[in-house]
Design an enzyme around this catalytic site. Sequence first.
Site, short mmCIF file in Angstrom:
data_model
loop_
_atom_site.label_atom_id
_atom_site.label_comp_id
_atom_site.label_asym_id
_atom_site.label_seq_id
_atom_site.Cartn_x
_atom_site.Cartn_y
_atom_site.Cartn_z
N ARG A 26 0.82 -1.22 0.00
CA ARG A 26 0.00 0.00 0.00
C ARG A 26 0.86 1.27 0.00
O ARG A 26 0.51 2.25 0.67
CB ARG A 26 -0.96 0.04 1.18
CG ARG A 26 -2.03 -1.04 1.15
CD ARG A 26 -3.19 -0.66 0.24
NE ARG A 26 -4.07 -1.80 0.06
CZ ARG A 26 -5.17 -2.02 0.78
NH1 ARG A 26 -5.55 -1.14 1.66
NH2 ARG A 26 -5.89 -3.07 0.57
N ARG A 30 -3.88 6.64 0.79
CA ARG A 30 -4.40 7.86 1.41
C ARG A 30 -3.43 8.59 2.32
O ARG A 30 -3.64 9.77 2.62
CB ARG A 30 -5.67 7.51 2.21
CG ARG A 30 -6.92 7.74 1.39
CD ARG A 30 -8.14 7.63 2.25
NE ARG A 30 -8.14 6.34 2.94
CZ ARG A 30 -9.13 5.90 3.71
NH1 ARG A 30 -10.20 6.64 3.88
NH2 ARG A 30 -9.06 4.72 4.30
N ARG A 39 -7.38 11.49 -5.80
CA ARG A 39 -8.62 10.79 -5.48
C ARG A 39 -9.80 11.77 -5.44
O ARG A 39 -10.89 11.46 -5.89
CB ARG A 39 -8.49 10.07 -4.15
CG ARG A 39 -9.57 9.04 -4.07
CD ARG A 39 -9.64 8.29 -2.82
NE ARG A 39 -11.05 8.26 -2.46
CZ ARG A 39 -11.57 7.50 -1.55
NH1 ARG A 39 -10.81 6.68 -0.91
NH2 ARG A 39 -12.83 7.54 -1.30
N ASP A 76 -6.73 -3.06 -7.52
CA ASP A 76 -7.21 -3.71 -6.30
C ASP A 76 -7.42 -5.19 -6.60
O ASP A 76 -7.65 -5.58 -7.75
CB ASP A 76 -8.50 -3.08 -5.79
CG ASP A 76 -8.75 -3.50 -4.34
OD1 ASP A 76 -8.07 -2.96 -3.45
OD2 ASP A 76 -9.58 -4.38 -4.10
O1 1CP Z 1 0.15 0.60 -3.34
C1 1CP Z 1 -0.32 -0.53 -3.44
O2 1CP Z 1 -0.13 -1.45 -2.62
C2 1CP Z 1 -1.12 -0.87 -4.70
C3 1CP Z 1 -2.50 -0.90 -4.64
C4 1CP Z 1 -3.33 -1.90 -3.84
C5 1CP Z 1 -3.13 -3.26 -3.54
C6 1CP Z 1 -1.91 -4.11 -3.83
C7 1CP Z 1 -4.60 -1.56 -3.32
C8 1CP Z 1 -5.19 -0.22 -3.43
N1 1CP Z 1 -5.16 -2.67 -2.78
C9 1CP Z 1 -4.29 -3.73 -2.89
C10 1CP Z 1 -4.48 -5.12 -2.46
C11 1CP Z 1 -5.65 -5.45 -1.59
N2 1CP Z 1 -6.91 -4.92 -1.60
C12 1CP Z 1 -5.64 -6.51 -0.66
C13 1CP Z 1 -4.48 -7.46 -0.44
C14 1CP Z 1 -3.47 -6.92 0.49
C15 1CP Z 1 -3.93 -6.85 1.93
O3 1CP Z 1 -4.03 -7.90 2.58
O4 1CP Z 1 -4.19 -5.71 2.37
C16 1CP Z 1 -6.91 -6.58 -0.06
C17 1CP Z 1 -7.38 -7.55 1.00
C18 1CP Z 1 -7.70 -5.57 -0.67
C19 1CP Z 1 -9.14 -5.32 -0.42
C20 1CP Z 1 -9.35 -3.92 -0.08
N3 1CP Z 1 -9.39 -2.91 -0.98
C21 1CP Z 1 -9.48 -3.37 1.19
C22 1CP Z 1 -9.40 -4.15 2.50
C23 1CP Z 1 -10.74 -4.47 3.02
C24 1CP Z 1 -10.68 -5.55 4.07
O5 1CP Z 1 -11.35 -6.56 3.87
O6 1CP Z 1 -9.97 -5.37 5.08
C25 1CP Z 1 -9.64 -1.99 1.05
C26 1CP Z 1 -9.88 -0.96 2.12
C27 1CP Z 1 -9.56 -1.72 -0.34
C28 1CP Z 1 -9.57 -0.39 -1.00
C29 1CP Z 1 -8.25 0.06 -1.43
N4 1CP Z 1 -7.41 -0.64 -2.28
C30 1CP Z 1 -6.28 0.11 -2.52
C31 1CP Z 1 -6.42 1.35 -1.80
C32 1CP Z 1 -5.42 2.48 -1.81
C33 1CP Z 1 -7.64 1.29 -1.12
C34 1CP Z 1 -8.23 2.37 -0.25
C35 1CP Z 1 -9.08 3.22 -1.11
C36 1CP Z 1 -9.13 4.61 -0.61
O7 1CP Z 1 -9.70 4.79 0.48
O8 1CP Z 1 -8.64 5.51 -1.30
#
Ligand code: 1CP
Length: 348
Positions: A26, A30, A39, A76
Amino acid sequence: MPSPSDPFRDALAYKPSLRTPVWLMRQAGRYLPEYRAIRAQAGDFLTLLKTPKLAVEVTLQPIRRFDLDAAILFSDILTIPDAMGLELCFEPGEGPYFKHPIKNPRNIEQLAACAPVEHLEYVWSTIHGVKSEIMGHKPLIGFSASPWTLACYMIGEGPRRDFEDALCWLYQYPTELSQLLSILAQHIGDYLIHQIDSGVDVAMLFDSWGGILPSTHYGACAIEPVRQVLNRVQAVHPDIPTILFARGIGSRMEMVRNLPIRCLALDSTVDLSLTRQLLGNSLALQGNLDPHVLYGTHEEISKQVHTLIQSMDDLTGFIFNLGHGIRPDVDFKNVGFLIDCVHQETRS
Ligand code: 1CP
């Protein structure tokens, strides 16, 4: 000859390098003011994700600001089910969920027939855009979730964070669950093949929720579907380096021994040096600083980086990362400080 310019690829190949590579899960997100600006311009997360020009920009932001050794595609894990017709939604302040989750095991067969890669054009465009900006100066990581992790989000009545519905399917609908995991393995394999065709240099699989499986099912539901994905990818791209993030693997470490991966990424609950002793000197390791360290003082951050690096007898085949993603309210200056600490600590 080890290449001084690409420590990340060296570490994945288990070759000595002039510095220990570092990137952070990540790293785009944010906590960065420039991410919040883009965003806001996009209006919402999904629009940001699906607008290649903006997704390219957000991918590049952390590598412009910090001395990182790899970029990760801004996307994502939930794009595949979205492209399978489940329709991904984000409500402000809530986690992601699907408008049409899998409530009934009878719905599975239709998922085999769909072709999500036909609806993911925006991902290939983002990869092309990033590659043309970085011009080979930094490796680009592409990714997907593992079949089990995707199934956790796809199965059930609605948004919930405990994935109880998927766990019930282990016993309620074992045949259908195994069918779903196989279908997902095929789609995920094809998705990664397309990402590699579009230009990513490394493929990473996030098994973020394997840790909730009972030990009796970890092999069949977490590891074997991952193997199916990797076999599918490697039949087409035998030389692509692959990383598996096995969050919650705990005492089941031995089970990755024969997986065709170059690198195992670990969460912060696992001891890296013990893992190395157990798995030997050919599998690269990535991890695993507790992301909450970023809330500490600079003195504390530097102490924790030092302790982690000192715990590794040999830094060959080691990629510094966090054990999970950076949280949105972390001070970005602490992230920069952490990265500089890693470079200082491992320079010699
Ligand atoms: O910078 C980076 O890492 C690249 C972008 C990236 C990656 C690799 C994002 C952007 N998401 C992910 C992977 C991801 N997404 C995972 C696997 C890694 C981990 O275990 O955290 C998972 C489980 C998600 C699912 C997801 N997407 C969640 C988690 C929800 C939960 O069940 O706990 C969330 C909050 C998102 C939204 C998301 N994805 C990425 C971002 C920057 C965001 C937040 C969006 C925002 O608020 O702007």
